[in-house]
Design a protein around this motif. Structure first.
Motif, mmCIF file in Angstrom:
data_model
loop_
_atom_site.group_PDB
_atom_site.id
_atom_site.type_symbol
_atom_site.label_atom_id
_atom_site.label_comp_id
_atom_site.label_asym_id
_atom_site.label_seq_id
_atom_site.Cartn_x
_atom_site.Cartn_y
_atom_site.Cartn_z
ATOM 1 N N ASP A 151 0.824 -1.062 0.027
ATOM 2 C CA ASP A 151 0.010 0.029 0.063
ATOM 3 C C ASP A 151 0.853 1.198 0.032
ATOM 4 N N ALA A 152 0.738 2.233 -0.799
ATOM 5 C CA ALA A 152 1.322 3.370 -0.996
ATOM 6 C C ALA A 152 1.417 4.213 0.329
ATOM 7 N N LYS A 153 2.348 4.550 0.831
ATOM 8 C CA LYS A 153 1.932 5.428 2.021
ATOM 9 C C LYS A 153 2.286 7.008 1.777
ATOM 10 N N THR A 154 2.731 7.260 0.464
ATOM 11 C CA THR A 154 2.703 8.563 -0.067
ATOM 12 C C THR A 154 2.111 8.842 -1.272
ATOM 13 N N THR A 155 1.732 10.385 -1.370
ATOM 14 C CA THR A 155 0.998 10.701 -2.496
ATOM 15 C C THR A 155 1.587 11.870 -2.990
ATOM 16 N N GLN A 156 2.006 11.748 -4.467
ATOM 17 C CA GLN A 156 2.735 12.710 -4.971
ATOM 18 C C GLN A 156 2.006 13.122 -6.323
ATOM 19 N N PRO A 157 2.065 14.357 -6.882
ATOM 20 C CA PRO A 157 1.650 14.589 -8.100
ATOM 21 C C PRO A 157 2.451 13.830 -9.281
ATOM 22 N N THR A 158 1.579 13.503 -10.365
ATOM 23 C CA THR A 158 2.260 12.849 -11.467
ATOM 24 C C THR A 158 3.291 13.428 -12.172
ATOM 25 N N THR A 163 7.017 11.652 -8.998
ATOM 26 C CA THR A 163 6.699 12.857 -9.765
ATOM 27 C C THR A 163 7.748 12.944 -10.879
ATOM 28 N N THR A 164 7.203 12.969 -12.019
ATOM 29 C CA THR A 164 8.077 13.411 -13.113
ATOM 30 C C THR A 164 8.148 15.083 -13.242
ATOM 31 N N VAL A 165 9.488 15.085 -13.065
ATOM 32 C CA VAL A 165 9.643 16.569 -12.980
ATOM 33 C C VAL A 165 10.501 16.992 -14.375
ATOM 34 N N THR A 166 10.217 18.003 -15.204
ATOM 35 C CA THR A 166 10.741 18.435 -16.160
ATOM 36 C C THR A 166 11.191 19.831 -16.184
ATOM 37 N N VAL A 167 12.223 19.888 -16.182
ATOM 38 C CA VAL A 167 12.813 21.626 -16.087
ATOM 39 C C VAL A 167 13.120 21.884 -17.652
ATOM 40 N N ALA A 169 16.701 25.123 -10.102
ATOM 41 C CA ALA A 169 16.776 23.881 -10.924
ATOM 42 C C ALA A 169 17.615 24.098 -12.218
ATOM 43 N N THR A 170 18.186 23.164 -12.886
ATOM 44 C CA THR A 170 18.830 23.136 -13.828
ATOM 45 C C THR A 170 18.250 21.906 -14.937
ATOM 46 N N LEU A 171 18.549 21.875 -16.143
ATOM 47 C CA LEU A 171 18.109 20.905 -17.089
ATOM 48 C C LEU A 171 18.448 19.506 -16.498
ATOM 49 N N ARG A 172 19.761 19.225 -15.932
ATOM 50 C CA ARG A 172 20.018 18.097 -15.235
ATOM 51 C C ARG A 172 19.097 17.481 -14.165
ATOM 52 N N ASP A 173 18.399 18.368 -13.486
ATOM 53 C CA ASP A 173 17.528 18.031 -12.545
ATOM 54 C C ASP A 173 16.165 17.263 -13.076
ATOM 55 N N THR A 174 15.984 17.110 -14.272
ATOM 56 C CA THR A 174 15.148 16.457 -15.109
ATOM 57 C C THR A 174 14.954 15.105 -14.499
ATOM 58 N N ALA A 175 13.952 14.532 -14.009
ATOM 59 C CA ALA A 175 14.046 13.177 -13.309
ATOM 60 C C ALA A 175 12.818 12.768 -12.758
ATOM 61 N N VAL A 176 12.537 11.452 -12.421
ATOM 62 C CA VAL A 176 11.244 11.114 -11.517
ATOM 63 C C VAL A 176 11.902 11.157 -9.964
ATOM 64 N N TYR A 177 10.910 11.894 -9.289
ATOM 65 C CA TYR A 177 11.568 12.233 -8.085
ATOM 66 C C TYR A 177 10.480 11.184 -7.065
ATOM 67 N N TYR A 178 11.072 10.455 -5.905
ATOM 68 C CA TYR A 178 10.615 9.551 -5.303
ATOM 69 C C TYR A 178 10.185 10.212 -3.987
ATOM 70 N N CYS A 179 8.927 10.203 -3.272
ATOM 71 C CA CYS A 179 9.050 10.410 -1.938
ATOM 72 C C CYS A 179 8.910 9.121 -1.262
ATOM 73 N N ILE A 180 9.476 8.731 -0.282
ATOM 74 C CA ILE A 180 9.362 7.436 0.466
ATOM 75 C C ILE A 180 9.150 7.452 1.939
ATOM 76 N N VAL A 181 8.476 6.898 2.600
ATOM 77 C CA VAL A 181 8.215 6.885 4.224
ATOM 78 C C VAL A 181 8.827 5.469 4.558
ATOM 79 N N ARG A 182 9.806 5.720 5.478
ATOM 80 C CA ARG A 182 10.521 4.321 5.914
ATOM 81 C C ARG A 182 10.559 4.259 7.415
ATOM 82 N N ALA A 183 10.019 3.271 7.850
ATOM 83 C CA ALA A 183 10.389 2.963 9.381
ATOM 84 C C ALA A 183 11.813 2.986 9.577
ATOM 85 N N PRO A 202 5.723 18.553 -3.614
ATOM 86 C CA PRO A 202 5.175 18.112 -2.518
ATOM 87 C C PRO A 202 4.886 16.663 -2.462
ATOM 88 N N CYS A 203 4.587 16.395 -1.143
ATOM 89 C CA CYS A 203 4.258 14.964 -1.046
ATOM 90 C C CYS A 203 3.467 14.852 0.513
#
Lengths: 110, 114
Positions: free
Chosen positions: A1-8, A104-108, A78-92, A21-22
């Protein structure tokens, strides 16, 4: 089950701050918030993590709300090299695996 | 560079063949993880080693999959009788452990089963 919600996806302009945001409304007291990113065809790259205090390193800042139900990753310039998928993860603290969502797929853009 | 390394980076094989991947963790890290990532999805946990002991296996790891870490250093992941559904990126990560452990990932091995 996903513990986090991020924009697509989100776009940001080169040179401007990117605020990612997360939501993690069910986070427990012993769970940390981790951020990773994955540039196309590469392995995930660790960015930053935190428990309840705001954190900053050479890559980014992590702002965690007082109730810990949400957080924001800030890429200050932000630079063009920051274009990536960003994952927010909760870990015990007593867990060992990372549970990745879709991120979240971030496009710079220039 | 002293990061996590994986070999090979790419592997194309025919259905039914066996393949083996290698992961070399960061030298002082005693924990080693394997993940699998299919197109458009985030990585999924497969298995985890603390030194040479395999402590957890995901239900994703069918009996055709086996992982070893014989001396607590490098690890191998073998897939027997490969199927087209095994096509994915296989990622290795390592960490020192601890409550705030940070996992560092290798570049991955991309497998294509024809």
């Amino acid at each position: 089950d996903a513990k986090t919600t991020q924009p697509t996806s989100m776009d940001c302009a080169e040179g401007r701050a990117a605020n990612l945001p997360c939501n993690h409304s069910t986070i427990s007291g012993n769970e940390y918030v981790y951020w990773y990113r994955q540039i196309h065809s590469q392995g995930p790259q660790y960015i930053i993590h935190g428990l309840k205090n705001n954190e900053t390193n050479e890559m980014a800042s992590l702002i965690i709300t007082e109730d810990r139900k949400s957080s924001t990753l800030i890429l200050p310039h932000a630079t063009l090299r920051d274009t990536a998928v960003y994952y927010c993860i909760v870990r015990a603290s007593n867990d060992y695996k990372l549970s990745f969502g879709a991120g979240t797929t971030v496009t710079v853009r220039a | 560079d002293t990061g996590v390394s994986q070999d090979p980076r790419h592997k194309i094989t025919k259905r039914g063949q066996n393949v083996t991947f290698r992961c070399d963790p960061i030298s002082e890290h005693n924990r080693l993880y394997w993940y699998r990532q299919t197109l458009g999805q985030g990585p999924e946990f497969l298995t985890y080693f603390q030194n040479e002991a395999q402590l957890e296996k995901s239900r994703l790891l069918s009996d055709r999959f086996s992982a070893e870490r014989p001396k607590g250093s490098f690890s191998t992941l073998e897939i027997q009788r490969t199927e087209q559904g095994d096509s994915a990126m296989y990622l290795c990560a390592s960490s020192k452990g601890g409550t705030q452990e940070t996992q560092y990932f290798g570049p991955g091995t991309r497998l294509l089963v024809l």
